[in-house]
Enzyme design. Structure first.
Site, PDB file in Angstrom:
ATOM      1  N   LYS A 283       0.843  -1.189   0.000  1.00  9.18           N
ATOM      2  CA  LYS A 283       0.000   0.000   0.000  1.00  9.18           C
ATOM      3  C   LYS A 283       0.881   1.243   0.000  1.00  9.18           C
ATOM      4  O   LYS A 283       1.861   1.327   0.755  1.00  9.18           O
ATOM      5  CB  LYS A 283      -0.880  -0.034   1.253  1.00  9.18           C
ATOM      6  CG  LYS A 283      -2.159   0.745   1.197  1.00  9.18           C
ATOM      7  CD  LYS A 283      -2.975   0.415   2.437  1.00  9.18           C
ATOM      8  CE  LYS A 283      -4.291   1.141   2.465  1.00  9.18           C
ATOM      9  NZ  LYS A 283      -5.076   0.794   3.672  1.00  9.18           N
ATOM     10  N   GLU A 368     -19.304  -6.828  10.313  1.00 15.11           N
ATOM     11  CA  GLU A 368     -20.238  -6.071  11.133  1.00 15.11           C
ATOM     12  C   GLU A 368     -21.285  -6.948  11.814  1.00 15.11           C
ATOM     13  O   GLU A 368     -21.676  -6.683  12.958  1.00 15.11           O
ATOM     14  CB  GLU A 368     -20.933  -4.999  10.282  1.00 15.11           C
ATOM     15  CG  GLU A 368     -20.024  -3.891   9.808  1.00 15.11           C
ATOM     16  CD  GLU A 368     -19.291  -4.220   8.517  1.00 15.11           C
ATOM     17  OE1 GLU A 368     -18.534  -3.351   8.031  1.00 15.11           O
ATOM     18  OE2 GLU A 368     -19.458  -5.355   8.002  1.00 15.11           O
ATOM     19  N   ARG A 396     -25.547  -3.317   7.274  1.00 14.48           N
ATOM     20  CA  ARG A 396     -25.166  -4.711   7.034  1.00 14.48           C
ATOM     21  C   ARG A 396     -25.516  -5.613   8.201  1.00 14.48           C
ATOM     22  O   ARG A 396     -25.470  -6.836   8.078  1.00 14.48           O
ATOM     23  CB  ARG A 396     -23.666  -4.765   6.752  1.00 14.48           C
ATOM     24  CG  ARG A 396     -23.233  -3.959   5.548  1.00 14.48           C
ATOM     25  CD  ARG A 396     -21.736  -3.688   5.558  1.00 14.48           C
ATOM     26  NE  ARG A 396     -20.948  -4.887   5.476  1.00 14.48           N
ATOM     27  CZ  ARG A 396     -20.284  -5.264   4.394  1.00 14.48           C
ATOM     28  NH1 ARG A 396     -20.324  -4.532   3.301  1.00 14.48           N
ATOM     29  NH2 ARG A 396     -19.575  -6.358   4.387  1.00 14.48           N
TER      30      ARG A 396
END
Length: 630
Positions: A283, A368, A396
């Site tokens: 990244k 979640e 969600r």
């Protein structure tokens, strides 16, 4: 003219020489730093997938072949290679979306920026093509390693493995630095061998022949199979994990070695079944400020100085900062308080809490549903969990909020960051659904603070409630000035009262819309309207005091930053009717629609939610009606 300026479609990318590919990768990184430093956006993830995305478009023929990006915030390079090079208004109204967008290009498939969904998409696409007899078009999912912490991804993998004859390629973009890449000719040889149909046929023949050859043959097969699996589990445990599901595995591959990635993708494309291609990327690759940022490698940035990586303007003290401070104070006071996050520890303001109480922070990854039900279990066992999440991501886990937390009256506090309009990240990130969604949950209480003092008070009160679920929601961005109450009526704050000889109007301003409510009241008072502004502070369930106040006025105006249908205004109207109060209620909020990306300020203008628009509509409603017209 640079190479990037000559790229108008993926076909142009496929015609490049190896040297030109390397040159193009350098140009793309320079372009991303220059452009995203001006606009803000997801810089680090895109710097990490430059070679991977180039390889994807050299091996596969989009849009004939379908490429699905999980979350999509790493699709900037994909946009560039599909002819979208005007980044001057990235994430701004009229400019490019920060995520894939079907309105922009036929090369974009999934617009939702929520994680762990791409595998289900490609499974469905591959199934449909198999039924249609159209199996010559490749289906590719690009999935971050973080997405594999989501349960939905594993549900999809379980079903993908069940359809071994459906060709699809799953690229796992692993930038977590979990594994070192396997390099060298022997590793490449094994990749070729594993994804060759003749090898598959040979292994199947050996299985059938040896296992039919009596005890010695079965013993030989079991020994060979055990040896193969034992070596594989030691050398490449991640390979064994996927292949135990019935999925072929290639990798790990150095994601910044474009020829190696291209070769691995080519092998995967040629295999007539599902293949995992495990790619190791870094990244923030190639941009030293991002590479030095150990925390998140410049995952998402505001406008920055391109050379230093420092913000062009200092961040103003915001809602999340207040929460970050107050939750530490609460943690010091109550040892049973634990914080739960779904891979968003720093963005939701838990970094300081984690430093002070490292054993009392649970990061469940992008899961979640698990976060919410696990919190219910913690509450049962005597803790008070505080689940910190973006408002849009709670969508969600609605079933878990309803059936695991609320049904069991679990003492769980939900802190919803980025509630209301968030703007720049588009439809899937606006936290506009929570008020309407949570308003139907029995026993749940929700606070919408208007400023710093009410946020701190709401959080303390929420955590002190141990026999029912509580929610504290607040918007993205900086805080406004404190708005002290001039009076209080059974828990409802009165912010201002304006005298007048005209109709008596009650303005109910929910949460951060209090500033707008006060501005509306000023405009109404200028037309001699007797106007009061109140903030219910805990608008769900609708306070009885608010219903009573509604009955004492001639007209009620509600303002909220969530859905107007099913929101606080709608619930107040229903509660008033149930109590026999017939005062008209005029509600202002977000329409039931998916909102295109734009700044929050622009969305307020477009949705006519500014003070001038609201006051104008209220005055029009109050104006005497000409009964002769129809």
């Amino acid at each position: 003219m640079g190479l990037l300026e000559q790229i108008t479609s993926p076909e142009d990318v496929r015609h490049l020489s190896p040297d030109q590919v390397s040159e193009l990768a350098d140009e793309i990184r320079t372009f991303l730093v220059d452009q995203v430093s001006c606009t803000g956006g997801h810089l680090g993830p895109n710097l990490g997938v430059v070679e991977l995305t180039i390889a994807l478009h050299r091996v596969f023929e989009s849009p004939k072949d379908t490429i699905v990006f999980d979350t999509g915030h790493q699709a900037y390079v994909h946009k560039l290679l599909t002819g979208r090079t005007d980044f001057s208004r990235l994430r701004k109204q009229g400019g490019l979306s920060g995520y894939p967008s079907r309105a922009e290009s036929e090369h974009d498939v999934v617009e939702n920026s929520h994680a762990s969904t791409a595998l289900s998409w490609v499974d469905g696409i591959a199934r449909a093509r198999a039924l249609a007899g159209d199996e010559h078009r490749a289906v590719v999912a690009v999935v971050g390693d973080g997405a594999l912490t989501g349960g939905m991804a594993w549900e999809a993998l379980n079903n993908i493995a069940d359809g071994a004859n459906r060709p699809m390629v799953i690229v796992v973009n692993d930038n977590g630095r979990s594994y070192a890449p396997t390099i060298g000719g022997f590793a490449r040889h094994l990749d070729v061998m594993r994804t060759t149909r003749s090898y598959e046929s040979m292994m199947e023949w050996g299985k059938l022949t040896l296992r039919r050859s009596g005890p010695p043959g079965r013993l030989a097969y079991d020994a060979l199979h055990g040896l193969k699996k034992g070596i594989k589990d030691v050398v490449a445990p991640q390979q064994g994990m996927f292949e135990d599901l019935g999925l072929k595995y290639i990798g790990p591959v150095d994601g910044h070695d474009e020829p190696a990635v291209e070769r691995a993708l080519g092998l995967a494309k040629a295999f007539e079944g599902p293949v995992i291609v495990h790619v190791i990327t870094e990244k923030g690759r190639g941009y030293s400020p991002a590479e030095r940022d150990v925390a998140d490698r410049f995952h998402a940035v505001v406008p920055i100085h391109p050379e230093t990586g420092l913000p062009l303007a200092p961040s103003r003290f915001g809602w999340t900062s207040v929460f970050a401070d107050e939750i530490v104070a609460i943690g010091q006071r109550r040892g049973d308080v634990v914080a739960v996050t779904a891979a968003m520890l720093a963005p939701v303001g838990l970094a300081r809490f984690a430093e002070e109480f490292p054993d009392r922070v649970i990061d469940v990854g992008i899961a979640e549903q698990h976060a919410v039900t696990s919190a219910a279990g913690m509450a049962f066992a005597g803790l008070h969990p505080v689940v910190c999440i973006y408002a849009s991501f709670l969508n969600r886990a609605f079933d878990q909020v309803l059936m695991d937390v609320a049904l069991h009256r679990a003492g769980v506090t939900f802190v919803l960051d980025r509630a209301g309009l968030t703007g720049d990240d588009g439809a899937s990130h606006n936290g506009m659904w929570d008020l309407a969604m949570l308003g139907m949950v029995p026993g749940l209480r929700l606070a919408a603070p208007r400023d710093e003092p009410t946020l701190r008070a709401a959080l303390r009160q929420a955590v002190d409630t141990d026999d029912a679920p509580t929610v504290v929601r607040y918007p993205k961005g900086p805080l406004g000035d404190p708005l002290p109450a001039v009076d209080e009526v059974d828990g409802v704050d009165v912010l201002v009262r304006h005298d007048g000889t005209g109709p008596r109007v009650l303005v109910v301003a929910v949460g951060s819309t209090a500033h707008t409510g006060l501005a509306v009241a000023e405009l109404l008072a200028a037309h001699d309207v007797a106007c009061s502004v109140v903030d219910p502070r805990w608008p769900l369930p609708v306070p009885e005091a608010l219903v009573k106040l509604a009955g004492e006025h001639d007209h009620v105006v509600t303002i909220e930053d969530g859905l107007v249908e099913g929101g606080v205004g709608s619930l107040l109207c229903g509660a008033a009717r149930h109590a026999g109060v017939r005062t008209p209620v005029q509600s202002f909020g977000v329409p039931r629609a998916f909102l295109a990306h734009a700044s929050c300020e622009q969305l307020v203008v477009d949705l006519h939610l500014g003070a001038n628009d609201i006051a104008g509509q209220v005055l029009a409603f109050l104006a005497p009606k000409d009964d002769s017209t129809c």
